[in-house]
Design a protein around this motif. Structure first.
Motif, mmCIF file in Angstrom:
data_model
loop_
_atom_site.group_PDB
_atom_site.id
_atom_site.type_symbol
_atom_site.label_atom_id
_atom_site.label_comp_id
_atom_site.label_asym_id
_atom_site.label_seq_id
_atom_site.Cartn_x
_atom_site.Cartn_y
_atom_site.Cartn_z
ATOM 1 N N ASP A 12 0.871 -1.165 0.000
ATOM 2 C CA ASP A 12 0.000 0.000 0.000
ATOM 3 C C ASP A 12 0.909 1.216 0.000
ATOM 4 O O ASP A 12 1.874 1.283 0.767
ATOM 5 C CB ASP A 12 -0.897 0.014 1.236
ATOM 6 C CG ASP A 12 -1.837 -1.169 1.277
ATOM 7 O OD1 ASP A 12 -2.259 -1.555 2.384
ATOM 8 O OD2 ASP A 12 -2.146 -1.724 0.202
ATOM 9 N N SER A 26 -2.860 11.161 0.969
ATOM 10 C CA SER A 26 -3.541 10.276 0.032
ATOM 11 C C SER A 26 -2.892 8.907 0.065
ATOM 12 O O SER A 26 -1.711 8.774 0.397
ATOM 13 C CB SER A 26 -3.467 10.859 -1.380
ATOM 14 O OG SER A 26 -4.161 10.043 -2.302
ATOM 15 N N GLY A 27 -3.667 7.892 -0.287
ATOM 16 C CA GLY A 27 -3.148 6.546 -0.313
ATOM 17 C C GLY A 27 -3.776 5.732 -1.423
ATOM 18 O O GLY A 27 -4.883 6.036 -1.883
ATOM 19 N N TYR A 61 2.218 11.434 2.719
ATOM 20 C CA TYR A 61 1.987 12.233 3.911
ATOM 21 C C TYR A 61 2.680 13.571 3.712
ATOM 22 O O TYR A 61 3.532 13.725 2.841
ATOM 23 C CB TYR A 61 2.581 11.547 5.150
ATOM 24 C CG TYR A 61 1.785 10.378 5.662
ATOM 25 C CD1 TYR A 61 1.812 9.139 5.007
ATOM 26 C CD2 TYR A 61 1.006 10.488 6.816
ATOM 27 C CE1 TYR A 61 1.080 8.067 5.481
ATOM 28 C CE2 TYR A 61 0.277 9.412 7.300
ATOM 29 C CZ TYR A 61 0.328 8.213 6.626
ATOM 30 O OH TYR A 61 -0.402 7.153 7.105
ATOM 31 N N ASN A 93 1.412 5.437 0.128
ATOM 32 C CA ASN A 93 0.772 6.628 0.682
ATOM 33 C C ASN A 93 1.649 7.854 0.535
ATOM 34 O O ASN A 93 2.876 7.746 0.427
ATOM 35 C CB ASN A 93 0.488 6.418 2.177
ATOM 36 C CG ASN A 93 -0.322 5.186 2.459
ATOM 37 O OD1 ASN A 93 -1.479 5.084 2.083
ATOM 38 N ND2 ASN A 93 0.303 4.222 3.111
ATOM 39 N N PHE A 152 -1.732 12.552 6.907
ATOM 40 C CA PHE A 152 -2.039 11.745 5.725
ATOM 41 C C PHE A 152 -2.596 12.645 4.643
ATOM 42 O O PHE A 152 -3.454 13.486 4.900
ATOM 43 C CB PHE A 152 -3.047 10.658 6.105
ATOM 44 C CG PHE A 152 -3.567 9.878 4.948
ATOM 45 C CD1 PHE A 152 -4.800 10.185 4.386
ATOM 46 C CD2 PHE A 152 -2.841 8.827 4.422
ATOM 47 C CE1 PHE A 152 -5.304 9.455 3.326
ATOM 48 C CE2 PHE A 152 -3.322 8.087 3.356
ATOM 49 C CZ PHE A 152 -4.558 8.403 2.809
#
Length: 122
Positions: A33, A49-50, A37, A35, A47
């Motif tokens: 996954d 987006s991921g 930050y 992401n 955060f």
């Protein structure tokens, strides 16, 4: 395992666009996954987006409709297209990779890049 490497930061006027990219070392025995930050001076890392290994995306409310995350699994990269930038988007942006097991083999711990600076002027 080496750290992911971010690129694409810079200085832009409010309303402008930037595209950030992050290159990660492939881990063929794990899913990842990916992401983004960010951390502004005097603030906590937050955060942005991921994107999951399956392609599901998520965004902080503050960037929805302006930022778009994407990934290229063949190249092990994740990108963040940032449009309509605001002064409050200025920060150091960090790439984060979280690995998930596919089988019995243990995955590496989460990885963080060194960051790329985004500056937004009015």
């Amino acid at each position: 395992q080496v750290q992911p490497v971010e690129s694409g930061g810079g200085s832009v006027q409010a309303g402008g666009s930037l595209r950030l990219s992050c290159a990660a070392q492939p881990v063929t025995y794990c899913m990842s996954d990916m992401n983004w930050y960010r951390q502004a001076p005097g603030k906590e890392r937050e955060f942005v987006s991921g994107i999951l290994s399956g392609g599901t995306t998520s965004y902080a409310d503050s960037v929805k409709g302006r930022f778009t995350i994407s990934r290229d699994n063949a190249k092990n990269t994740v990108s963040l297209q940032m449009n309509s930038l605001k002064r409050e988007d200025a920060a150091m942006y960090y790439c984060n990779i979280n690995y998930k097991r596919l089988n019995w083999r243990a995955c590496p711990p989460p990885k963080w890049g060194q960051g790329t600076q985004v500056t937004v002027s009015s």
